[in-house]
Design a protein around this motif. Structure first.
Motif, PDB file in Angstrom:
ATOM      1  N   ARG A  16      -8.707-132.162  10.098  1.00  0.00           N
ATOM      2  CA  ARG A  16      -8.477-132.266  11.539  1.00  0.00           C
ATOM      3  C   ARG A  16      -8.276-134.146  11.775  1.00  0.00           C
ATOM      4  NH1 ARG A  16     -11.022-129.793  16.782  1.00  0.00           N
ATOM      5  NH2 ARG A  16     -12.957-130.668  15.870  1.00  0.00           N
ATOM      6  N   ALA A  17      -9.180-134.878  11.234  1.00  0.00           N
ATOM      7  CA  ALA A  17      -9.592-136.314  11.413  1.00  0.00           C
ATOM      8  C   ALA A  17      -8.467-136.881  10.719  1.00  0.00           C
ATOM      9  CB  ALA A  17     -11.075-136.752  11.021  1.00  0.00           C
ATOM     10  N   SER A  18      -7.909-136.522   9.562  1.00  0.00           N
ATOM     11  CA  SER A  18      -6.929-137.350   8.840  1.00  0.00           C
ATOM     12  C   SER A  18      -5.609-137.046   9.557  1.00  0.00           C
ATOM     13  CB  SER A  18      -6.907-136.743   7.539  1.00  0.00           C
ATOM     14  OG  SER A  18      -8.006-137.100   6.677  1.00  0.00           O
ATOM     15  N   ALA A  19      -5.400-135.678  10.040  1.00  0.00           N
ATOM     16  CA  ALA A  19      -4.031-135.358  10.865  1.00  0.00           C
ATOM     17  C   ALA A  19      -4.084-136.199  12.156  1.00  0.00           C
ATOM     18  CB  ALA A  19      -4.165-133.913  11.310  1.00  0.00           C
ATOM     19  N   ARG A  20      -5.288-136.239  12.818  1.00  0.00           N
ATOM     20  CA  ARG A  20      -5.183-137.187  14.039  1.00  0.00           C
ATOM     21  C   ARG A  20      -5.166-138.678  13.822  1.00  0.00           C
ATOM     22  NH1 ARG A  20     -10.359-135.494  17.406  1.00  0.00           N
ATOM     23  NH2 ARG A  20      -9.091-133.942  17.595  1.00  0.00           N
ATOM     24  N   THR A  23      -4.865-141.520   8.596  1.00  0.00           N
ATOM     25  CA  THR A  23      -5.122-142.200   7.136  1.00  0.00           C
ATOM     26  C   THR A  23      -6.312-141.879   7.152  1.00  0.00           C
ATOM     27  OG1 THR A  23      -6.334-144.016   8.244  1.00  0.00           O
ATOM     28  CG2 THR A  23      -4.144-144.398   7.756  1.00  0.00           C
ATOM     29  N   THR A  24      -6.648-141.639   5.852  1.00  0.00           N
ATOM     30  CA  THR A  24      -8.244-141.125   5.218  1.00  0.00           C
ATOM     31  C   THR A  24      -9.288-142.072   5.628  1.00  0.00           C
ATOM     32  OG1 THR A  24      -7.758-141.878   2.896  1.00  0.00           O
ATOM     33  CG2 THR A  24      -7.340-139.486   3.648  1.00  0.00           C
ATOM     34  N   ILE A  25      -8.980-143.401   5.733  1.00  0.00           N
ATOM     35  CA  ILE A  25      -9.774-144.536   5.913  1.00  0.00           C
ATOM     36  C   ILE A  25     -10.294-144.253   7.324  1.00  0.00           C
ATOM     37  CG2 ILE A  25      -9.899-147.208   6.336  1.00  0.00           C
ATOM     38  CD1 ILE A  25      -8.202-147.367   3.980  1.00  0.00           C
ATOM     39  N   ARG A  26      -9.451-144.154   8.372  1.00  0.00           N
ATOM     40  CA  ARG A  26      -9.904-144.120   9.844  1.00  0.00           C
ATOM     41  C   ARG A  26     -10.715-142.745   9.907  1.00  0.00           C
ATOM     42  NH1 ARG A  26      -6.048-145.092  14.857  1.00  0.00           N
ATOM     43  NH2 ARG A  26      -8.011-145.038  15.667  1.00  0.00           N
ATOM     44  N   ILE A  57       3.029-140.897   2.276  1.00  0.00           N
ATOM     45  CA  ILE A  57       3.902-142.197   2.208  1.00  0.00           C
ATOM     46  C   ILE A  57       3.298-143.459   2.407  1.00  0.00           C
ATOM     47  CG2 ILE A  57       5.874-143.329   3.308  1.00  0.00           C
ATOM     48  CD1 ILE A  57       6.474-140.550   4.844  1.00  0.00           C
ATOM     49  N   ARG A  58       3.062-144.026   1.132  1.00  0.00           N
ATOM     50  CA  ARG A  58       2.139-145.160   1.053  1.00  0.00           C
ATOM     51  C   ARG A  58       1.014-144.782   1.353  1.00  0.00           C
ATOM     52  NH1 ARG A  58       7.085-147.530   3.245  1.00  0.00           N
ATOM     53  NH2 ARG A  58       8.402-148.776   1.582  1.00  0.00           N
ATOM     54  N   GLN A  59       0.378-145.481   2.261  1.00  0.00           N
ATOM     55  CA  GLN A  59      -1.156-145.229   2.622  1.00  0.00           C
ATOM     56  C   GLN A  59      -1.259-144.277   3.975  1.00  0.00           C
ATOM     57  OE1 GLN A  59      -3.030-149.135   2.899  1.00  0.00           O
ATOM     58  NE2 GLN A  59      -3.727-148.726   0.676  1.00  0.00           N
ATOM     59  N   ARG A  60       0.043-143.911   4.509  1.00  0.00           N
ATOM     60  CA  ARG A  60      -0.092-143.074   5.597  1.00  0.00           C
ATOM     61  C   ARG A  60       0.192-141.664   5.298  1.00  0.00           C
ATOM     62  NH1 ARG A  60      -1.706-144.922  10.461  1.00  0.00           N
ATOM     63  NH2 ARG A  60      -0.211-143.289  11.557  1.00  0.00           N
ATOM     64  N   LEU A  61      -0.430-140.804   6.154  1.00  0.00           N
ATOM     65  CA  LEU A  61      -0.518-139.177   5.898  1.00  0.00           C
ATOM     66  C   LEU A  61       0.188-138.582   7.074  1.00  0.00           C
ATOM     67  CD1 LEU A  61      -4.086-138.380   5.054  1.00  0.00           C
ATOM     68  CD2 LEU A  61      -2.072-138.642   3.491  1.00  0.00           C
ATOM     69  N   THR A  62       1.405-138.009   6.820  1.00  0.00           N
ATOM     70  CA  THR A  62       2.093-137.218   7.740  1.00  0.00           C
ATOM     71  C   THR A  62       2.060-135.653   7.379  1.00  0.00           C
ATOM     72  OG1 THR A  62       3.719-138.966   7.989  1.00  0.00           O
ATOM     73  CG2 THR A  62       4.321-136.784   9.033  1.00  0.00           C
ATOM     74  N   SER A  64       2.755-131.756   7.089  1.00  0.00           N
ATOM     75  CA  SER A  64       4.102-131.177   6.538  1.00  0.00           C
ATOM     76  C   SER A  64       4.069-129.937   7.568  1.00  0.00           C
ATOM     77  CB  SER A  64       3.586-130.566   5.124  1.00  0.00           C
ATOM     78  OG  SER A  64       2.606-129.527   5.320  1.00  0.00           O
ATOM     79  N   ASP A  65       5.082-129.074   7.260  1.00  0.00           N
ATOM     80  CA  ASP A  65       5.429-128.148   8.345  1.00  0.00           C
ATOM     81  C   ASP A  65       4.049-127.179   8.147  1.00  0.00           C
ATOM     82  OD1 ASP A  65       7.809-128.987   9.038  1.00  0.00           O
ATOM     83  OD2 ASP A  65       9.039-127.818   7.579  1.00  0.00           O
ATOM     84  N   ALA A  66       3.557-126.956   6.886  1.00  0.00           N
ATOM     85  CA  ALA A  66       2.384-125.899   6.882  1.00  0.00           C
ATOM     86  C   ALA A  66       1.390-126.620   7.536  1.00  0.00           C
ATOM     87  CB  ALA A  66       2.294-125.487   5.335  1.00  0.00           C
ATOM     88  N   GLY A  67       1.169-127.999   7.311  1.00  0.00           N
ATOM     89  CA  GLY A  67       0.189-128.606   8.007  1.00  0.00           C
ATOM     90  C   GLY A  67       0.165-128.552   9.430  1.00  0.00           C
ATOM     91  N   ARG A  68       1.188-128.631  10.149  1.00  0.00           N
ATOM     92  CA  ARG A  68       1.245-128.697  11.625  1.00  0.00           C
ATOM     93  C   ARG A  68       0.981-127.296  11.834  1.00  0.00           C
ATOM     94  NH1 ARG A  68       5.857-132.266  10.902  1.00  0.00           N
ATOM     95  NH2 ARG A  68       7.047-130.230  10.576  1.00  0.00           N
ATOM     96  N   ARG A  69       1.273-126.463  11.343  1.00  0.00           N
ATOM     97  CA  ARG A  69       0.921-124.817  11.689  1.00  0.00           C
ATOM     98  C   ARG A  69      -0.528-124.656  11.582  1.00  0.00           C
ATOM     99  NH1 ARG A  69       6.068-123.398   9.399  1.00  0.00           N
ATOM    100  NH2 ARG A  69       4.899-122.846   7.386  1.00  0.00           N
TER     101      ARG A  69
END
Length: 299
Positions: A16-20, A23-26, A57-62, A64-69
């Motif tokens: 949840r934190a990474s989705a929000r 990045t895994t750093i934040r 994508i590089r150091q960013r996390l977006t 996926s369709d499965a992730g959004r669900r």
């Protein structure tokens, strides 16, 4: 035994934190963890589910369709766990907690001022009170009981009739301009405050008066009776409300009865609970107390 594919709380929190934050750093900063532990939790979660939850994508996390669900479900699970934890902590040393759903204005103006009496009668029972405008389904919701309006059959299991609804017209004294009361034609000439969830109340009031029904639907609209009452006190118009909800304004002189007439609501106020649960200590004490209180209130 926990199933191997069921995520851990740590994995859900990391996801949840990474989705929000993207990045895994934040995410690690927010959770007070290391970046490597957050990354490891996400990897373990994806392995459990057998699906990629992020596009990297590089150091960013977006997502996926499965992730959004999955994010919606993860939010609901973590929020429900938080609520359950807080509710259990609030239980404290008390022997029982009673979860009640009550109509909003009835809770504020009738039930809550009486709860001190219940605390005296049952000091070991805590009340968890929520408000609901819509009818509560006790089979699918987690409430122990609900106080709302509805039909009651004599001897109906899981139902305690409290009192009938009596609707009266009230207004700020200035609206009456020195008169003791107003007839229907005089009422219709004033702004009629509307309750949007019960929009036909004024139609019911004027149905035998021969007044154009279109005029009775005009006026300021409010979702709750508490808003209608406050609007009447402010002099915005006349209100048609259950008498039980304006007792303190009438006593204080903030509102006066604008008509000697009154009408009965279609349904009484009732307390509903799941049949067979009435012997649970907290509910048993509440049923005993409210029955006695209502008997006094009605007399």
């Amino acid at each position: 035994m926990r199933r191997a594919y069921v995520p851990t709380i740590a994995e859900l929190e990391a996801f949840r934190a990474s989705a929000r934050y993207g990045t895994t750093i934040r995410a690690a900063d927010q959770l007070g963890l290391t970046q490597s532990s957050v990354s490891r939790s996400i990897g373990q979660l994806e392995d459990r589910l057998g699906v990629a939850l992020f596009h990297r994508i590089r150091q960013r996390l977006t997502l996926s369709d499965a992730g959004r669900r999955f994010a919606r479900d993860a939010d609901a699970i973590l929020d429900a766990l938080h609520e359950a934890t807080v509710r259990t902590m609030a239980f404290g040393g008390q022997s029982d907690m009673l979860s009640l759903a009550v109509l909003p204005t009835l809770a504020d103006r009738w039930l809550i001022p009486r709860l001190a009496g219940f605390h005296v009668a049952a000091p070991d029972v805590a009340i968890d009170l929520a408000v609901r405008l819509e009818t509560v389904d006790l089979e699918t919701e987690t409430f122990d009981a609900a106080i709302q309006r509805g039909p009651v059959e004599p001897g109906q299991p899981g139902m305690l009739r409290l009192f009938d609804e009596e609707l009266v017209v009230v207004a700020a004294p200035v609206q009456l301009d020195g008169r003791a009361s107003l007839d229907d034609a005089e009422l219709a000439a004033l702004p009629l405050l509307q309750q949007s969830t019960r929009p036909t109340l004024w139609l019911q009031w004027f149905q035998a008066a021969g007044i154009d029904p279109r005029t009775t639907l005009r006026g300021h609209r409010f979702e709750q009776f508490s808003m209608v009452v406050e609007a009447a006190v402010a002099g915005l118009g006349v209100a048609l409300v259950p008498k039980v909800l304006v007792a303190r304004e009438l006593t204080a002189g903030l509102l006066v009865m604008a008509s000697a007439n009154r009408i009965a609501g279609e349904f009484p106020y009732r307390l509903a609970f799941r049949p067979g649960t009435e012997d649970r200590p907290g509910l048993r004490e509440f049923l005993r107390w409210i029955a006695a209180d209502v008997a006094t209130f009605k007399s």
